[in-house]
Design a protein around this motif. Structure first.
Motif, short mmCIF file in Angstrom:
data_model
loop_
_atom_site.label_atom_id
_atom_site.label_comp_id
_atom_site.label_asym_id
_atom_site.label_seq_id
_atom_site.Cartn_x
_atom_site.Cartn_y
_atom_site.Cartn_z
N LEU A 46 0.76 -1.14 0.45
CA LEU A 46 -0.19 0.07 0.10
C LEU A 46 0.83 1.46 -0.25
CD1 LEU A 46 -2.66 -1.35 2.55
CD2 LEU A 46 -3.06 -1.31 0.64
N VAL A 47 0.39 2.46 0.30
CA VAL A 47 1.18 3.58 -0.28
C VAL A 47 0.67 4.71 1.15
CG1 VAL A 47 -0.24 4.75 -1.66
CG2 VAL A 47 2.31 4.98 -1.44
N SER A 48 1.56 5.76 1.69
CA SER A 48 1.29 6.42 2.52
C SER A 48 0.42 7.86 1.89
CB SER A 48 2.28 7.02 2.72
OG SER A 48 2.89 7.40 2.23
N ARG A 49 -0.13 8.52 3.06
CA ARG A 49 -1.66 9.33 1.68
C ARG A 49 0.08 10.41 1.85
NH1 ARG A 49 -6.03 12.91 5.38
NH2 ARG A 49 -4.59 12.54 6.72
N GLU A 50 1.08 10.68 2.64
CA GLU A 50 1.70 11.97 2.39
C GLU A 50 2.95 11.19 1.59
OE1 GLU A 50 -0.52 11.41 6.16
OE2 GLU A 50 1.16 10.24 5.20
N ALA A 51 3.66 12.47 1.09
CA ALA A 51 5.08 12.80 0.32
C ALA A 51 5.92 12.93 1.63
CB ALA A 51 4.62 14.18 -0.97
N VAL A 52 7.21 12.17 1.14
CA VAL A 52 8.01 12.15 2.22
C VAL A 52 9.15 12.95 1.80
CG1 VAL A 52 8.87 10.99 3.56
CG2 VAL A 52 7.05 9.95 3.90
N HIS A 53 9.72 13.53 2.68
CA HIS A 53 11.21 14.88 1.92
C HIS A 53 12.45 14.68 3.21
CE1 HIS A 53 12.82 18.37 1.79
NE2 HIS A 53 13.47 17.70 1.02
N VAL A 54 13.26 13.64 3.26
CA VAL A 54 14.44 14.19 4.02
C VAL A 54 15.46 14.87 3.29
CG1 VAL A 54 15.97 12.09 4.75
CG2 VAL A 54 13.86 11.15 4.63
N PRO A 55 15.74 15.97 3.98
CA PRO A 55 16.83 17.00 3.54
C PRO A 55 18.39 16.45 3.54
CG PRO A 55 15.34 17.97 5.21
CD PRO A 55 14.96 16.82 5.34
N PRO A 56 18.38 16.97 2.89
CA PRO A 56 20.39 16.57 2.93
C PRO A 56 20.93 16.24 3.84
CG PRO A 56 20.17 18.45 1.14
CD PRO A 56 18.80 18.42 2.05
N LEU A 57 20.77 16.94 5.15
CA LEU A 57 21.49 16.75 6.33
C LEU A 57 20.94 15.69 7.24
CD1 LEU A 57 23.23 20.70 6.57
CD2 LEU A 57 24.16 18.41 6.22
N PHE A 58 19.78 15.37 6.82
CA PHE A 58 19.32 14.25 7.84
C PHE A 58 19.28 12.72 6.98
CE2 PHE A 58 18.28 18.69 8.84
CZ PHE A 58 18.22 18.43 10.22
N ALA A 59 18.64 11.80 8.01
CA ALA A 59 18.16 10.24 7.12
C ALA A 59 17.02 10.28 8.11
CB ALA A 59 19.99 9.41 8.19
N ALA A 60 16.37 9.56 7.85
CA ALA A 60 14.82 8.93 8.03
C ALA A 60 14.65 7.67 8.22
CB ALA A 60 13.74 9.52 7.62
#
Length: 365
Positions: free
Chosen positions: A258-272
């Motif tokens: 399945l898929v999330s409603r949200e579009a995800v963003h991981v900025p260059p100085l972070f990991a998630a």
């Protein structure tokens, strides 16, 4: 690197660990093995089928346990099929000799999770899966158990990934709110931050009749873990379409993409990393593979990447609804910006994704 530094080690630091011997292997890293904030781990030449999963515990080595629990050993140099419902242990090529300041965690690669291949990494004297304590010196082992599809693997196949860190780089909620205000970490849902950024499920797609997910078929052919775009999706998956009711009943022991409603963003100085929301809110499991590298969904790299959810219900049928919270995205500081971001010419398979199967399937579905 200072003693007080807190952060996830980027690709260039991982490369330096190979040079210094902190990561060792019988052959050089593959060209695309080092990712922006993680390292893919390669299977070694020998696999063991075992009677049961295990942890070695204090004072015990994995090989000692294998001597008691293995059913048989087999060669991977020419490839071998791992059957569903069986448990395998494979010594990995990479071994570690970490400094006292560096620890690590592991996770299935995205493509592994999307095939419902349950994979965890074990260390000698390990008391927890997917956890490598600071200062660890020794081999690594993959526990592999295909749940839905039989898979073909070989020496060098990469099913797991490892992420190295110093200190405690976890981003607290107050800081996360400020980062979201500046960088828009998620878009398209009702942004909730608490123990990380909450992710919700999309069961509406583009409206009635549109594709909202897939359910894995039983009794299929074999999937080659190293072959891209080699399989016809409908041979392995039943498409799920929106029928006007924005709910879905998860059948026990079935596997869903399945898929999330949200579009995800991981900025260059972070990991998630995606972690469980709350085990008390429902009888289902989401996210087999949870690492999100710096640059995932970054606007300058063709962003708008949604989180694909690998979902399996437990013992009873369970209804999920559109917009229901299914996971949390926790962010950590990078020690420094990676030399290359996710999707930046490094063979990233899922940048800009919406609902998407693993790289093994043709894009015709």
């Amino acid at each position: 690197m200072t003693e007080t530094a807190h952060g996830i080690l980027p690709a260039q630091a991982i490369g330096a660990m190979f040079t210094r011997g902190e990561i060792s292997a019988p052959r050089h890293p593959d060209a695309d093995q080092i990712q922006p904030a993680s390292l893919d781990l390669r299977l070694g030449p020998l696999a063991y089928r075992v009677r049961a999963s295990f942890l070695p515990g204090v004072g015990a080595k994995v090989m000692d346990k294998l001597d008691k629990l293995k059913l048989h050993a087999f060669d991977l140099t020419r490839g071998a099929v791992l059957e569903t419902g069986c448990v395998y242990i494979v010594p990995l090529m990479e071994g570690l000799s970490l400094s006292a300041a560096v620890s690590a965690t592991t996770n299935p690669k995205s493509s592994t999770g999307r095939l419902d291949v349950f994979t965890r990494v074990i260390t000698d004297e390990g008391r927890a899966f997917d956890t490598v304590p600071a200062g660890y010196r020794g081999p690594l082992y993959a526990e592999i158990s295909p749940r839905t599809f039989p898979v073909l693997v070989r020496e060098g196949s990469r099913l797991s990934q490892i992420r190295f860190r110093t200190g405690d780089p976890f981003v607290q909620d107050a800081d996360l709110r400020a980062i979201h205000a500046e960088h828009m970490l998620v878009a398209g849902g009702d942004t909730t931050i608490g123990g990380g950024v909450h992710l919700t499920i999309d069961l509406e797609g583009k409206g009635p009749g549109s594709l909202i997910g897939y359910r894995g078929k039983r009794h299929t052919g074999v999937i080659d873990m190293d072959a891209k775009a080699a399989q016809e999706p409908l041979d392995f998956w039943e498409p799920i379409v929106h029928r006007g009711d924005s709910t879905l009943i998860l059948d026990p022991n079935e596997f869903y993409i399945l898929v999330s409603r949200e579009a995800v963003h991981v900025p260059p100085l972070f990991a998630a990393e995606m972690v469980p929301f709350d085990p008390l809110v429902g009888e289902f499991r989401v996210h087999y593979a949870g690492f999100f590298d710096p640059g995932f969904g970054h606007s300058t790299l063709g962003g708008g990447s949604r989180a694909v959810l690998e979902v399996r219900s437990h013992e009873v049928p369970f209804i999920v609804e559109h917009g229901q919270t299914v996971g949390r995205l926790v962010y950590e500081h990078m020690l420094e910006r990676p030399e290359a971001l996710y999707g930046e010419g490094i063979g990233s398979n899922y940048q800009g994704q919406a609902l998407k199967l693993s790289k093994h399937f043709r894009a015709s579905a």
